[in-house]
Design an enzyme around this catalytic site. Sequence first.
Site, PDB file in Angstrom:
ATOM      1  N   LYS A  26      28.797  44.385  50.118  1.00  0.00           N
ATOM      2  CA  LYS A  26      30.030  44.150  50.886  1.00  0.00           C
ATOM      3  C   LYS A  26      30.450  45.418  51.618  1.00  0.00           C
ATOM      4  O   LYS A  26      30.195  46.544  51.150  1.00  0.00           O
ATOM      5  CB  LYS A  26      31.180  43.645  50.004  1.00  0.00           C
ATOM      6  CG  LYS A  26      31.754  44.651  48.973  1.00  0.00           C
ATOM      7  CD  LYS A  26      32.856  45.544  49.497  1.00  0.00           C
ATOM      8  CE  LYS A  26      33.007  46.775  48.623  1.00  0.00           C
ATOM      9  NZ  LYS A  26      33.723  47.886  49.084  1.00  0.00           N
ATOM     10  N   GLY A 114      27.848  53.648  46.203  1.00  0.00           N
ATOM     11  CA  GLY A 114      27.829  53.859  47.647  1.00  0.00           C
ATOM     12  C   GLY A 114      29.040  53.320  48.372  1.00  0.00           C
ATOM     13  O   GLY A 114      29.134  53.431  49.590  1.00  0.00           O
ATOM     14  N   GLY A 115      29.950  52.643  47.651  1.00  0.00           N
ATOM     15  CA  GLY A 115      31.078  51.996  48.330  1.00  0.00           C
ATOM     16  C   GLY A 115      30.681  50.654  48.910  1.00  0.00           C
ATOM     17  O   GLY A 115      31.370  50.096  49.767  1.00  0.00           O
ATOM     18  N   LEU A 116      29.551  50.108  48.426  1.00  0.00           N
ATOM     19  CA  LEU A 116      29.055  48.809  48.902  1.00  0.00           C
ATOM     20  C   LEU A 116      29.114  47.760  47.795  1.00  0.00           C
ATOM     21  O   LEU A 116      28.606  46.649  47.965  1.00  0.00           O
ATOM     22  CB  LEU A 116      27.612  48.952  49.400  1.00  0.00           C
ATOM     23  CG  LEU A 116      27.403  49.874  50.607  1.00  0.00           C
ATOM     24  CD1 LEU A 116      25.927  50.202  50.795  1.00  0.00           C
ATOM     25  CD2 LEU A 116      27.959  49.243  51.881  1.00  0.00           C
ATOM     26  N   ALA A 117      29.718  48.107  46.669  1.00  0.00           N
ATOM     27  CA  ALA A 117      29.931  47.202  45.534  1.00  0.00           C
ATOM     28  C   ALA A 117      28.633  46.645  44.946  1.00  0.00           C
ATOM     29  O   ALA A 117      28.570  45.492  44.530  1.00  0.00           O
ATOM     30  CB  ALA A 117      30.866  46.057  45.917  1.00  0.00           C
ATOM     31  N   GLY A 118      27.607  47.490  44.894  1.00  0.00           N
ATOM     32  CA  GLY A 118      26.318  47.056  44.341  1.00  0.00           C
ATOM     33  C   GLY A 118      26.412  46.578  42.894  1.00  0.00           C
ATOM     34  O   GLY A 118      25.781  45.577  42.526  1.00  0.00           O
ATOM     35  N   GLY A 119      27.180  47.256  42.090  1.00  0.00           N
ATOM     36  CA  GLY A 119      27.310  46.853  40.679  1.00  0.00           C
ATOM     37  C   GLY A 119      27.973  45.490  40.559  1.00  0.00           C
ATOM     38  O   GLY A 119      27.518  44.625  39.796  1.00  0.00           O
ATOM     39  N   ALA A 121      27.968  43.249  42.874  1.00  0.00           N
ATOM     40  CA  ALA A 121      26.998  42.294  43.428  1.00  0.00           C
ATOM     41  C   ALA A 121      26.015  41.864  42.338  1.00  0.00           C
ATOM     42  O   ALA A 121      25.716  40.670  42.190  1.00  0.00           O
ATOM     43  CB  ALA A 121      26.263  42.926  44.603  1.00  0.00           C
ATOM     44  N   ASP A 153      35.498  43.245  42.739  1.00  0.00           N
ATOM     45  CA  ASP A 153      34.757  42.700  43.886  1.00  0.00           C
ATOM     46  C   ASP A 153      33.852  41.527  43.506  1.00  0.00           C
ATOM     47  O   ASP A 153      33.246  40.919  44.383  1.00  0.00           O
ATOM     48  CB  ASP A 153      33.880  43.796  44.519  1.00  0.00           C
ATOM     49  CG  ASP A 153      34.695  44.964  45.063  1.00  0.00           C
ATOM     50  OD1 ASP A 153      35.878  44.759  45.396  1.00  0.00           O
ATOM     51  OD2 ASP A 153      34.144  46.072  45.153  1.00  0.00           O
TER      52      ASP A 153
END
Length: 314
Positions: A26, A114-119, A121, A153
């Site tokens: 995200k 990274g600020g991309l909400a990988g965890g 996700a 998230d």
Amino acid sequence: MTEAWGPDDDEPRPHHGPVKVRVPAKINLHLGVGPLRPDGYHELNTVYHAISLFDELTARRGDTLTLTMEGEGAGELELDESNLIIRAARALAARGRVPAYARLHLRKSIPLAGGLAGGSADAAATLIACDMLWGLGMSRDELAEVGAELGSDVPFLLHGGTALGTGHGEAVSPILARPTTWHWVVAIADGGLSTPAVYRELDRLRAASPPEPLGGPDELMAAMRQRDPKVLGAALGNDLQPAALALRPQLADVLHAGQEAGAIAGLVSGSGPTCVFLAADANHAQRVAAGLTEAGVCRAAVTARGPQPGARVI
Ligand code: ATP
């Protein structure tokens, strides 16, 4: 004589596996952060947008719960009980009253911290995969309820698309807009930034100035409806950006390099350090990515499209 009980075809049944789920990263097109609340959370007002940078989780039947991985963060990310994938599997098993048995494998492309909400996700992907593997047949709303306990998230990453997030991000409502594909360039940094540290820095910066009212997403939503990248670019905004820049001053060079490479707009993604840039179309995105790579300001620059659906079985 009538048959008393036949199998009900609508009844969800355990799956023999493997179940493979793809989940997007995200970005936040708008991230309004309110003051720190007494419960330790910040009130958020955000527009989430799912992009085509994916993690893939495969679930197989097993007689214990195990997790293996390859890709981004392999060797660095703990695969024990602290991992959001294991926590998601255990939370779902408890809710469904089944043993948490599965062999899980993660193919990770979303950078760590990274600020991309990988965890989040990965947690969303686990809920979808294990729900099917264990034949629980839970609704997306039930899965979102389990997910919200794991990370703010997660409900959005079950949902995908473009959506408004309120509360601390966990209350998600879809934005109904005519379908438009937006083109992005994602500048991946070396190393991550801790989300709590970025929020603490924001509180510190704000302590020096009077509190601002929580910004709403109206301008952003109006801009999206115009379907013009220049209009959208002017409306992008992230209240966490000054804090991320304070902790990682080199990010200013990344934003500058994106601008020099011709991007329509650029901003820090969530808590950073990933920066994202808006492009006019796919070719333009490729040129911006090439310019960023040439400038040598990031570990990698990749193109992506949004919106994308949330965690889905493939
Ligand atoms: P957010 O923007 O949601 O705060 P982020 O994109 O900055 O998150 P993530 O990669 O989601 O960062 O994860 C932050 C931390 O969560 C990691 O540094 C790691 O310690 C922990 N974590 C636990 N499980 C996972 C997972 N499966 N993938 C990534 N991080 C995980």
